[in-house]
Design an enzyme around this catalytic site. Structure first.
Site, PDB file in Angstrom:
ATOM      1  N   HIS A 125      29.450 -49.238  14.565  1.00  0.00           N
ATOM      2  CA  HIS A 125      30.488 -48.793  15.506  1.00  0.00           C
ATOM      3  C   HIS A 125      30.507 -47.272  15.429  1.00  0.00           C
ATOM      4  O   HIS A 125      30.297 -46.700  14.368  1.00  0.00           O
ATOM      5  CB  HIS A 125      31.823 -49.415  15.092  1.00  0.00           C
ATOM      6  CG  HIS A 125      33.036 -48.859  15.756  1.00  0.00           C
ATOM      7  ND1 HIS A 125      33.079 -48.560  17.097  1.00  0.00           N
ATOM      8  CD2 HIS A 125      34.272 -48.569  15.268  1.00  0.00           C
ATOM      9  CE1 HIS A 125      34.287 -48.104  17.401  1.00  0.00           C
ATOM     10  NE2 HIS A 125      35.018 -48.086  16.309  1.00  0.00           N
ATOM     11  N   ASP A 177      35.160 -52.501  11.539  1.00  0.00           N
ATOM     12  CA  ASP A 177      36.627 -52.466  11.631  1.00  0.00           C
ATOM     13  C   ASP A 177      37.263 -53.845  11.461  1.00  0.00           C
ATOM     14  O   ASP A 177      38.479 -53.943  11.272  1.00  0.00           O
ATOM     15  CB  ASP A 177      37.061 -51.858  12.960  1.00  0.00           C
ATOM     16  CG  ASP A 177      37.043 -50.332  12.914  1.00  0.00           C
ATOM     17  OD1 ASP A 177      37.123 -49.777  11.808  1.00  0.00           O
ATOM     18  OD2 ASP A 177      36.956 -49.700  13.978  1.00  0.00           O
ATOM     19  N   HIS A 185      36.852 -53.009  17.656  1.00  0.00           N
ATOM     20  CA  HIS A 185      37.791 -52.851  18.758  1.00  0.00           C
ATOM     21  C   HIS A 185      37.280 -51.919  19.864  1.00  0.00           C
ATOM     22  O   HIS A 185      38.046 -51.517  20.739  1.00  0.00           O
ATOM     23  CB  HIS A 185      39.133 -52.331  18.231  1.00  0.00           C
ATOM     24  CG  HIS A 185      39.081 -50.926  17.695  1.00  0.00           C
ATOM     25  ND1 HIS A 185      39.828 -49.918  18.256  1.00  0.00           N
ATOM     26  CD2 HIS A 185      38.373 -50.357  16.712  1.00  0.00           C
ATOM     27  CE1 HIS A 185      39.614 -48.798  17.618  1.00  0.00           C
ATOM     28  NE2 HIS A 185      38.742 -49.022  16.680  1.00  0.00           N
ATOM     29  N   GLU A 223      32.872 -44.827  16.692  1.00  0.00           N
ATOM     30  CA  GLU A 223      34.063 -43.989  16.684  1.00  0.00           C
ATOM     31  C   GLU A 223      33.863 -42.917  15.601  1.00  0.00           C
ATOM     32  O   GLU A 223      33.134 -43.124  14.628  1.00  0.00           O
ATOM     33  CB  GLU A 223      35.280 -44.857  16.375  1.00  0.00           C
ATOM     34  CG  GLU A 223      36.613 -44.241  16.717  1.00  0.00           C
ATOM     35  CD  GLU A 223      37.752 -45.245  16.602  1.00  0.00           C
ATOM     36  OE1 GLU A 223      38.901 -44.847  16.860  1.00  0.00           O
ATOM     37  OE2 GLU A 223      37.503 -46.409  16.233  1.00  0.00           O
ATOM     38  N   ASP A 231      35.367 -41.774  13.097  1.00  0.00           N
ATOM     39  CA  ASP A 231      35.628 -42.007  11.673  1.00  0.00           C
ATOM     40  C   ASP A 231      34.458 -42.728  11.007  1.00  0.00           C
ATOM     41  O   ASP A 231      34.383 -42.789   9.780  1.00  0.00           O
ATOM     42  CB  ASP A 231      36.929 -42.768  11.456  1.00  0.00           C
ATOM     43  CG  ASP A 231      37.001 -44.064  12.246  1.00  0.00           C
ATOM     44  OD1 ASP A 231      36.655 -44.053  13.440  1.00  0.00           O
ATOM     45  OD2 ASP A 231      37.428 -45.092  11.681  1.00  0.00           O
ATOM     46  N   HIS A 233      36.895 -49.868   6.334  1.00  0.00           N
ATOM     47  CA  HIS A 233      38.081 -49.222   5.757  1.00  0.00           C
ATOM     48  C   HIS A 233      38.688 -50.162   4.720  1.00  0.00           C
ATOM     49  O   HIS A 233      38.783 -51.370   4.930  1.00  0.00           O
ATOM     50  CB  HIS A 233      39.141 -48.932   6.824  1.00  0.00           C
ATOM     51  CG  HIS A 233      38.686 -48.029   7.919  1.00  0.00           C
ATOM     52  ND1 HIS A 233      38.360 -46.706   7.709  1.00  0.00           N
ATOM     53  CD2 HIS A 233      38.534 -48.244   9.251  1.00  0.00           C
ATOM     54  CE1 HIS A 233      38.008 -46.147   8.863  1.00  0.00           C
ATOM     55  NE2 HIS A 233      38.096 -47.069   9.814  1.00  0.00           N
ATOM     56  N   TYR A 274      47.138 -52.960  10.196  1.00  0.00           N
ATOM     57  CA  TYR A 274      45.875 -52.571  10.815  1.00  0.00           C
ATOM     58  C   TYR A 274      45.551 -53.503  11.983  1.00  0.00           C
ATOM     59  O   TYR A 274      45.197 -53.058  13.078  1.00  0.00           O
ATOM     60  CB  TYR A 274      44.780 -52.626   9.760  1.00  0.00           C
ATOM     61  CG  TYR A 274      43.433 -52.106  10.185  1.00  0.00           C
ATOM     62  CD1 TYR A 274      43.062 -50.796   9.916  1.00  0.00           C
ATOM     63  CD2 TYR A 274      42.507 -52.931  10.818  1.00  0.00           C
ATOM     64  CE1 TYR A 274      41.823 -50.309  10.290  1.00  0.00           C
ATOM     65  CE2 TYR A 274      41.265 -52.459  11.196  1.00  0.00           C
ATOM     66  CZ  TYR A 274      40.929 -51.153  10.919  1.00  0.00           C
ATOM     67  OH  TYR A 274      39.698 -50.680  11.291  1.00  0.00           O
ATOM     68  N   HIS A 306      43.969 -42.081  14.503  1.00  0.00           N
ATOM     69  CA  HIS A 306      43.965 -42.111  15.978  1.00  0.00           C
ATOM     70  C   HIS A 306      44.916 -41.034  16.501  1.00  0.00           C
ATOM     71  O   HIS A 306      45.844 -41.317  17.261  1.00  0.00           O
ATOM     72  CB  HIS A 306      44.370 -43.483  16.523  1.00  0.00           C
ATOM     73  CG  HIS A 306      43.300 -44.519  16.391  1.00  0.00           C
ATOM     74  ND1 HIS A 306      43.571 -45.862  16.492  1.00  0.00           N
ATOM     75  CD2 HIS A 306      41.965 -44.418  16.163  1.00  0.00           C
ATOM     76  CE1 HIS A 306      42.443 -46.534  16.335  1.00  0.00           C
ATOM     77  NE2 HIS A 306      41.458 -45.684  16.138  1.00  0.00           N
TER      78      HIS A 306
END
Length: 396
Positions: A79, A164, A145, A81, A83, A225, A192, A23
């Site tokens: 998701h 996540d 998130h 994002e 990554d 992750h 995390y 981030h």
């Protein structure tokens, strides 16, 4: 290198041993991370999530060694994002017409990132995708998130692909929780949770209740992750339930910055007083200018109470305290008490200002804090010890 998880599911992600920040520079990841992507092969073939942009070409090349890309019937994006979705452009260049299954908000985010008119299929909770012997069941999980987040449950294999949720920034060639150092895994899982999911704890609680109410078997939880939970996978779900429920341990953390050591000496004397009043409490002192900010916020999460200290500098508080207080405010900690302390030379506003920040961040104030002018002498140090004793009694 691909790793077979079950007869139908293969891990096709990327382990990132070099990652130290995430981030931007908001979150430290000194244990590295992984970008977990999963290939599901039944009568139809689905790819669940991709990886971060820096590894897009490497990811696609590795994927080609595992499957003919033209055999992929569906891409599932839990998701979006970067990554998770960063390799999408490189992948879709190879298979441009393959449908991408995601939430409606997920489509908006993908379009916002990559400005491509791919073949999107929007799904919502309860929608299914038939692969043959198995089905994928989609479960929306907004704000866990990001607004677009969803989980995907695979019948037959009884796998929850949780993106996540339930993950950790933790690099390991050992893919599973029963193969990794579980102490390290849980340490990174908490860090995390605190720094990514804690602001959304009420939603975590509701989503877990919803998943449990589905009453489906879960033999494996595959996050995006870190390691995969296969040995008693529901242990991390139970842990999340505790973390989401106004979590605290018997710990008091003192966070401070200091200019000429006066505020540091105050912190140490306050800590001595706390120890005298409550020998069982865990006490941690953390210099906000020297300690890792993600580790500080994790210790705040553990704590039942915190003390935040700064000298008064230019009629305010230290730069590092301003930064950590903004992080603390944004993470929305609950069920915690606090107070401020600090040294000063002439104006002395810092303690009052920090007190206001603590109150604004949702902490229950124990008192108005304690100040010391110039360098603490023996009397001032004893006053700080007494303050620590009283603080410990107030938060028992």
């Amino acid at each position: 290198m691909a790793k077979k998880i079950t007869d139908k599911v293969t891990w096709v992600g990327k382990i990132d041993w070099e990652l130290v920040y995430f981030h931007g520079h908001e979150l430290s990841t000194y244990k590295g991370s992984s970008y977990n992507s999963y290939l599901v092969r039944d009568k139809k073939t689905a790819l669940i999530d991709t990886c971060w942009k820096p590894y897009d070409e490497e990811y696609v090349a590795s994927l080609k060694e595992t499957v003919d890309l033209k055999q992929i019937d569906y891409v599932i994006m839990n998701h979006n994002e970067v990554d998770h979705s960063g390799a999408l452009p490189a992948l879709m260049q190879e298979i441009p017409d393959v449908p991408i299954y995601c939430t409606k908000k997920g489509e908006g985010i993908i379009r916002g990132h990559y400005h491509k008119d791919w073949n999107f299929v929007n799904v919502k909770t309860g929608d299914t995708l038939d692969l043959g012997d198995s089905k994928l069941v989609f479960i929306e999980a907004p704000m866990l998130h990001w607004p677009d987040t969803m989980f995907t449950y695979m019948t037959g294999e009884n796998i929850l692909f949780s993106n996540d949720g339930f993950g950790q920034h933790f690099a390991s060639e050992e893919l599973y929780n029963d193969k990794a150092d579980l102490h390290e895994v849980y340490s990174e899982a908490m860090k995390y949770y605190v720094n990514i999911l804690n602001p959304y704890s009420p939603m975590v609680t509701r989503k877990i209740k919803e998943i449990l109410a589905m009453n489906v078997p879960v033999d494996m939880i595959c996050p995006s992750h870190g390691i995969i939970w296969r040995d008693n996978p529901m242990q991390i779900v139970e842990t999340y339930q505790k973390w989401a429920d106004n979590y605290q341990e018997n710990q008091i953390t003192l966070i401070y910055d200091t200019m000429w050591d006066s505020t540091r000496r105050m912190a140490e004397c306050i800590a001595e007083g706390i120890r005298e009043a409550d020998p069982d409490v865990v006490i941690k002192l953390m210099n906000a200018a020297k300690e890792d900010k993600s580790d500080i916020t994790t210790e705040v999460f553990r704590s039942k109470a915190i003390l935040v200290g700064s000298p008064t500098i230019n009629y305010g508080f230290a730069y590092s305290i301003g930064g950590i207080m903004e992080l603390i405010r944004g993470l929305k900690f609950r069920n915690k008490k606090a107070a401020a302390f600090g040294s000063y030379g002439w104006s002395g506003e810092a303690v009052k200002q920090i007190t206001e920040l603590l109150q604004g961040a949702g902490f229950a104030l124990v008192n108005e804090g304690i100040r010391c002018q110039w360098v603490p002498d023996a009397a001032h140090m004893e006053e700080c010890r007494q303050y620590g004793r009283a603080f410990a009694e107030a938060v028992k």
